[in-house]
Design an enzyme around this catalytic site. Structure first.
Site, PDB file in Angstrom:
ATOM      1  N   TRP A 106       0.831  -1.167   0.041  1.00 44.03           N
ATOM      2  CA  TRP A 106       0.027   0.079  -0.047  1.00 44.03           C
ATOM      3  C   TRP A 106       0.952   1.278  -0.104  1.00 44.03           C
ATOM      4  CZ3 TRP A 106      -4.391  -0.762  -2.036  1.00 44.03           C
ATOM      5  CH2 TRP A 106      -5.188  -2.076  -1.583  1.00 44.03           C
ATOM      6  N   ASP A 174      -1.764   6.419   6.388  1.00 41.25           N
ATOM      7  CA  ASP A 174      -2.843   5.581   6.084  1.00 41.25           C
ATOM      8  C   ASP A 174      -3.004   4.546   7.156  1.00 41.25           C
ATOM      9  OD1 ASP A 174      -4.304   3.612   4.772  1.00 41.25           O
ATOM     10  OD2 ASP A 174      -3.074   3.303   3.121  1.00 41.25           O
ATOM     11  N   LYS A 198     -12.429  -1.853   6.871  1.00 43.98           N
ATOM     12  CA  LYS A 198     -11.576  -2.915   7.627  1.00 43.98           C
ATOM     13  C   LYS A 198     -12.219  -2.511   9.154  1.00 43.98           C
ATOM     14  CE  LYS A 198      -8.637  -3.271   4.088  1.00 43.98           C
ATOM     15  NZ  LYS A 198      -7.911  -2.328   3.016  1.00 43.98           N
TER      16      LYS A 198
END
Ligand SMILES: *Cc1c(COP(=O)(O)O)cnc(C)c1O
Length: 363
Positions: A106, A174, A198
């Site tokens: 990511w 993030d 999530k």
């Protein structure tokens, strides 16, 4: 839990488990929300009823996550992935450099997008170590617009335990896969962002928490929908927001509060992860973890069965036993158990028991 409701042992990485209580409440008010004769999905986003849902969600997020007054909270769309582009568009200002700490796929993707906006570098990377660890230090340049980190690496199963000091340079994180899994000192950050799917709700909403001074010095010559200021100035209601997702996020926040808040949620998460890590660590090498011990994630537990053939068998038998989502990400293979806030202790205990029984049977 109602005995008639069949619930899987859901270890999906995202979208992932939601609290049963939240799903049941949403079900109960689905066709008639608060006596309106409409579902939340059918309300105008300009109606007082929806606005109350929206504002309550923002207020609860601020309260539960202890977001200081000098930060704005906005709801965006496009997932965390669009933030990879919006952050440099807004905050990589003329003559500055964007500084990325690479700890997994990511962060690589975030860096790739930043390069479209200007100079962006990977100042530190743990790729050579197969992303098994979190770096102990970061390098901050005095010309950096910001330092970007990924607080929890969903694919490799590593997590920052303490956050790096970046001095006057804003730290941007993030937090898609560990937001609100524990208390965090927000004042250390210039910005925090996360896709909801999530730890916070269904997919479709992205949360961003942004320090006001960053907004004040941001680039202005941007398309309306790609400018944070548009969302701030309009209370995230410039255009139609994902209304059902925001409602669900609000309900998840109430659930977090009912659990005892983030202190308690963090304790639960530690205990849940320990059940599975113990099964790995006490297996005499039958199972082994991907992440180095000091960098282990409490949200995504990545592990292998040492014998490759047995690993296939493990995943097959686990599926037959009712465990969902245990295959590692397609880019790395192996096994991964995602144990987000809404995954019950009972599911983690069942997985640990299953791992021990599988080992006893096949060793
Ligand atoms: C899932 C995830 C993303 C991608 O989120 P989307 O909402 O699908 O764009 C980004 N970063 C991390 C850390 C993730 O876990």
């Amino acid at each position: 839990m109602s005995t008639t409701t069949k619930r899987a042992y859901n270890f999906n990485a995202g979208p992932s488990a939601l609290p049963l209580e939240v799903l049941q409440k949403a079900q109960a008010e689905l066709v008639d929300f608060q006596g309106t004769g409409m579902s939340v999905m059918e309300l105008s986003h300009r109606s007082a009823t929806f606005e109350a849902v929206h504002n309550e969600a923002i207020a609860n997020l601020r309260k539960l996550f202890a977001v200081p007054d000098n930060y704005e909270i906005v709801f965006l769309q496009g997932g965390a992935s669009l933030q990879f582009s919006m952050i440099p568009m807004n905050f990589l200002t003329e003559g500055k450099r964007a500084n990325y700490v690479l700890t997994g796929s990511w962060s690589e993707k975030a860096l790739k997008e930043a390069k479209f906006s200007g100079e962006a570098v990977a100042s530190v990377s743990t790729k050579e170590n197969k992303y098994k660890n979190i770096p102990t230090e970061v390098e901050v340049g005095e010309n950096d617009a910001y330092v970007h980190i990924t607080s929890n690496n969903t694919i490799y199963g590593t997590q920052w335990k303490t956050f790096p000091e970046t001095g006057n340079v804003p730290l941007i994180a993030d937090m898609s896969s560990d937001i609100m899994s524990k208390p965090v000192d927000i004042s250390k950050f210039g910005m925090i962002y996360a896709g909801a799917q999530k730890n916070l709700g269904p997919s479709g909403v992205t949360v961003a928490i942004i320090r006001k001074d960053l907004l004040e010095s941001a680039n202005t010559n941007l398309p309306t929908m790609l400018k944070y200021d548009t969302f701030v100035a309009n209370n995230s209601l410039y255009n139609t927001p994902p209304t059902f997702g925001i409602y669900m996020l609000g309900e998840v926040l109430k659930w977090i509060e009912a659990q005892g808040g983030l202190e308690q949620v963090a304790k639960n998460n530690e205990a849940k992860a320990a059940l599975i890590y113990d099964a790995i660590d006490n297996s005499n090498g039958f199972y082994y973890g991907h992440a180095e011990e000091g960098s282990r994630s409490l949200m995504n537990i990545t592990f292998r069965v040492a014998d490759e053939e047995l690993e296939k068998q493990f995943l097959k038998e686990a599926e037959e036993a009712g465990f969902v989502g245990l295959s590692g990400h397609r880019s790395v293979g192996g096994c991964r158990a995602s144990t987000y806030n809404a995954v019950p202790t009972e599911a983690c205990q069942a997985l640990a028991d299953f791992m021990k029984a599988f080992q006893a049977k096949h060793q």
